[in-house]
Design a protein around this motif. Structure first.
Motif, PDB file in Angstrom:
ATOM      1  N   LEU A   1       0.861  -1.182   0.000  1.00 39.61           N
ATOM      2  CA  LEU A   1       0.000   0.000   0.000  1.00 39.61           C
ATOM      3  C   LEU A   1       0.899   1.233   0.000  1.00 39.61           C
ATOM      4  O   LEU A   1       1.743   1.392   0.882  1.00 39.61           O
ATOM      5  CB  LEU A   1      -0.910  -0.008   1.236  1.00 39.61           C
ATOM      6  CG  LEU A   1      -1.876   1.171   1.398  1.00 39.61           C
ATOM      7  CD1 LEU A   1      -2.863   1.238   0.240  1.00 39.61           C
ATOM      8  CD2 LEU A   1      -2.627   1.066   2.731  1.00 39.61           C
TER       9      LEU A   1
ATOM     10  N   GLU B   1       1.173   5.336   0.061  1.00 35.43           N
ATOM     11  CA  GLU B   1       0.417   6.525   0.451  1.00 35.43           C
ATOM     12  C   GLU B   1       1.263   7.771   0.242  1.00 35.43           C
ATOM     13  O   GLU B   1       2.431   7.812   0.604  1.00 35.43           O
ATOM     14  CB  GLU B   1       0.003   6.426   1.922  1.00 35.43           C
ATOM     15  CG  GLU B   1      -0.907   7.556   2.367  1.00 35.43           C
ATOM     16  CD  GLU B   1      -1.385   7.374   3.802  1.00 35.43           C
ATOM     17  OE1 GLU B   1      -2.346   6.611   3.999  1.00 35.43           O
ATOM     18  OE2 GLU B   1      -0.791   7.962   4.709  1.00 35.43           O
TER      19      GLU B   1
ATOM     20  N   THR C   1      -2.618   2.310  -4.243  1.00 31.19           N
ATOM     21  CA  THR C   1      -2.262   3.680  -3.877  1.00 31.19           C
ATOM     22  C   THR C   1      -3.454   4.329  -3.189  1.00 31.19           C
ATOM     23  O   THR C   1      -4.613   3.979  -3.439  1.00 31.19           O
ATOM     24  CB  THR C   1      -1.881   4.526  -5.105  1.00 31.19           C
ATOM     25  OG1 THR C   1      -3.052   4.751  -5.911  1.00 31.19           O
ATOM     26  CG2 THR C   1      -0.819   3.837  -5.942  1.00 31.19           C
TER      27      THR C   1
ATOM     28  N   VAL D   1      -6.205  -3.726   5.597  1.00 32.97           N
ATOM     29  CA  VAL D   1      -4.898  -3.067   5.699  1.00 32.97           C
ATOM     30  C   VAL D   1      -3.835  -4.069   6.145  1.00 32.97           C
ATOM     31  O   VAL D   1      -2.703  -4.050   5.677  1.00 32.97           O
ATOM     32  CB  VAL D   1      -4.973  -1.881   6.688  1.00 32.97           C
ATOM     33  CG1 VAL D   1      -3.597  -1.291   6.930  1.00 32.97           C
ATOM     34  CG2 VAL D   1      -5.900  -0.805   6.149  1.00 32.97           C
TER      35      VAL D   1
ATOM     36  N   PHE E   1      -1.796  -6.136   3.606  1.00 32.49           N
ATOM     37  CA  PHE E   1      -0.654  -5.543   2.913  1.00 32.49           C
ATOM     38  C   PHE E   1       0.616  -5.810   3.720  1.00 32.49           C
ATOM     39  O   PHE E   1       0.682  -5.489   4.906  1.00 32.49           O
ATOM     40  CB  PHE E   1      -0.844  -4.038   2.731  1.00 32.49           C
ATOM     41  CG  PHE E   1      -1.884  -3.681   1.700  1.00 32.49           C
ATOM     42  CD1 PHE E   1      -1.571  -3.704   0.349  1.00 32.49           C
ATOM     43  CD2 PHE E   1      -3.170  -3.338   2.075  1.00 32.49           C
ATOM     44  CE1 PHE E   1      -2.528  -3.386  -0.604  1.00 32.49           C
ATOM     45  CE2 PHE E   1      -4.136  -3.022   1.138  1.00 32.49           C
ATOM     46  CZ  PHE E   1      -3.814  -3.045  -0.209  1.00 32.49           C
TER      47      PHE E   1
ATOM     48  N   LYS F   1       3.343  -0.901   4.072  1.00 32.19           N
ATOM     49  CA  LYS F   1       2.684   0.371   3.795  1.00 32.19           C
ATOM     50  C   LYS F   1       3.778   1.422   3.697  1.00 32.19           C
ATOM     51  O   LYS F   1       4.462   1.726   4.679  1.00 32.19           O
ATOM     52  CB  LYS F   1       1.685   0.753   4.897  1.00 32.19           C
ATOM     53  CG  LYS F   1       0.971   2.079   4.586  1.00 32.19           C
ATOM     54  CD  LYS F   1      -0.014   2.461   5.674  1.00 32.19           C
ATOM     55  CE  LYS F   1      -0.688   3.786   5.336  1.00 32.19           C
ATOM     56  NZ  LYS F   1      -1.631   4.222   6.395  1.00 32.19           N
TER      57      LYS F   1
ATOM     58  N   ARG G   1       5.070   5.222   2.860  1.00 31.93           N
ATOM     59  CA  ARG G   1       4.685   6.635   2.766  1.00 31.93           C
ATOM     60  C   ARG G   1       5.784   7.372   2.012  1.00 31.93           C
ATOM     61  O   ARG G   1       6.965   7.244   2.338  1.00 31.93           O
ATOM     62  CB  ARG G   1       4.525   7.236   4.166  1.00 31.93           C
ATOM     63  CG  ARG G   1       3.225   6.828   4.824  1.00 31.93           C
ATOM     64  CD  ARG G   1       2.682   7.923   5.735  1.00 31.93           C
ATOM     65  NE  ARG G   1       1.350   7.563   6.204  1.00 31.93           N
ATOM     66  CZ  ARG G   1       1.055   7.266   7.455  1.00 31.93           C
ATOM     67  NH1 ARG G   1       1.992   7.277   8.365  1.00 31.93           N
ATOM     68  NH2 ARG G   1      -0.178   6.957   7.795  1.00 31.93           N
TER      69      ARG G   1
ATOM     70  N   ASP H   1       7.965   0.110   7.553  1.00 32.57           N
ATOM     71  CA  ASP H   1       6.958  -0.117   6.514  1.00 32.57           C
ATOM     72  C   ASP H   1       6.103  -1.348   6.800  1.00 32.57           C
ATOM     73  O   ASP H   1       4.958  -1.435   6.355  1.00 32.57           O
ATOM     74  CB  ASP H   1       7.640  -0.271   5.148  1.00 32.57           C
ATOM     75  CG  ASP H   1       8.367   0.991   4.734  1.00 32.57           C
ATOM     76  OD1 ASP H   1       7.817   2.080   4.955  1.00 32.57           O
ATOM     77  OD2 ASP H   1       9.494   0.903   4.207  1.00 32.57           O
TER      78      ASP H   1
ATOM     79  N   HIS I   1       1.209   0.269   9.745  1.00 35.58           N
ATOM     80  CA  HIS I   1      -0.231   0.116   9.586  1.00 35.58           C
ATOM     81  C   HIS I   1      -0.802  -0.967  10.492  1.00 35.58           C
ATOM     82  O   HIS I   1      -1.983  -1.282  10.418  1.00 35.58           O
ATOM     83  CB  HIS I   1      -0.584  -0.190   8.123  1.00 35.58           C
ATOM     84  CG  HIS I   1       0.149  -1.361   7.540  1.00 35.58           C
ATOM     85  ND1 HIS I   1       1.520  -1.417   7.471  1.00 35.58           N
ATOM     86  CD2 HIS I   1      -0.282  -2.522   6.998  1.00 35.58           C
ATOM     87  CE1 HIS I   1       1.892  -2.550   6.890  1.00 35.58           C
ATOM     88  NE2 HIS I   1       0.810  -3.242   6.615  1.00 35.58           N
TER      89      HIS I   1
END
Length: 330
Positions: free
Chosen positions: A51, A53, A157, A174, A177, A180, A182, A297, A301
């Motif tokens: 994911l 972001e 995304t 979530v 994944f 995540k 950023r 990472d 999340h």
């Protein structure tokens, strides 16, 4: 053991040369975003969904499309919208008047790499349909259960600032994944390179495929062979356990700030992702630095702050950093 480790190390050094070839091809399009691209590579090698972001315009979609161009595999981009239906993703049954039977029409999810653009704009039903595909690597249409191709990877995304017309992803999804990521704005030098490379009415970049699907499956087998010392295993378990029971690790400052800690899936994902990170670095063994590099990472999340943490303006990243700083490195 030492001989086996040397053999694995040599094998990884030889096989990881393809990583540099992929980076060179991606470098024809992308400027900067090396951390993001390395995480995309880690997701492919570790068989984990990602994911991404970031605010609009940071090349999230471009990075995924460029990665797909370096792999000779089926790529499908899905633009998620509020009026999307599960059948738009998975497929549906079509009635054949001649035979009187219902035939399956496969949806776009039957591809090797799925770009789920703005995934948080789709309603809950669509997200639930994607959940089965991500976790079970299969799709159910009517009474038929169909296997998805291998490899199968969802790269999603979402934009953090666009709240209107969005559906927040449930924790269950979530958690599917592996990573995540950023991403933030480029540096001034990188922005200047972007201007000189992209500021044209028409741009074309010749990115050639480097990998085939069978190559990815083979490389994943090598990733599984990468050596992880028992001390590193304990280090991973301590990090995850500290997110659930900070008081056991003398993290009194975190008491009451974490509503839910990381699940056992986080332990598994952190282990596999660290091996993939070691492979990308050309090593046949995992170091604590691999855990630290990719740990944020994997965990950001999965660690849910409490209301007290939000009142103190503590983000999940703040809480995880405190844990990493406190847990003794082997």
């Amino acid at each position: 053991m030492a001989t086996d480790m040397m053999q694995i190390n040599e094998k990884v050094k030889k096989e990881s040369a393809v990583i540099e070839a992929i980076r060179m091809e991606a470098g024809k399009v992308l400027v900067g975003q090396t951390a993001l691209f390395d995480r995309l590579l880690a997701g492919i090698l570790a068989n984990g969904h990602i994911l991404i972001e970031g605010v609009p315009g940071l090349a999230k979609t471009t990075a995924v499309k460029t990665l797909s161009q370096t792999i000779h595999a089926k790529f499908q981009r899905l633009q998620f919208t509020p009026d999307m239906l599960p059948a738009d993703l998975t497929g549906t049954l079509i009635y054949d008047q001649r035979s009187g039977n219902f035939n399956i029409k496969k949806g776009p999810v039957f591809a090797n790499i799925i770009l789920a653009d703005e995934i948080n704009r789709a309603p809950a039903k669509v997200q639930s349909a994607l959940l089965e595909a991500m976790q079970e690597r299969q799709v159910t249409i009517g009474e038929e259960t169909l296997k998805l191709p291998d490899p199968f990877l969802v790269l999603a995304t979402q934009n953090p600032i666009e709240q209107e017309g969005t559906y927040p992803l449930p924790e269950a999804q979530v958690d599917r994944f592996m990573l995540k990521v950023r991403i933030t704005y480029p540096s001034r030098e990188e922005e200047l390179k972007i201007l000189r490379r992209m500021a044209f009415t028409k741009s074309h970049f010749d990115v050639r495929p480097v990998l085939k699907p069978e190559d990815i499956v083979r490389l994943r087998g090598i990733v599984d062979e990468i050596y992880m010392d028992e001390k590193i295993e304990h280090y991973i378990v301590d990090l995850v356990e500290a997110s659930r029971h900070p008081e056991r690790y003398k993290l009194k400052d975190l008491k009451g700030l974490i509503l839910y800690g990381a699940s056992p899936r986080a332990t598994i994902n952190l282990t596999v992702a660290s091996k993939a990170h070691a492979f990308i670095q050309g090593r046949g063994f995992v170091t604590p630095q691999d855990i630290k590099s990719i740990g944020m990472d994997v965990l950001r999340h999965r660690v849910i702050p409490s209301y007290e943490a939000e009142a103190e303006e503590k983000t999940p990243e703040d809480l995880i950093k405190t844990i990493f700083d406190a847990i003794e490195v082997p």
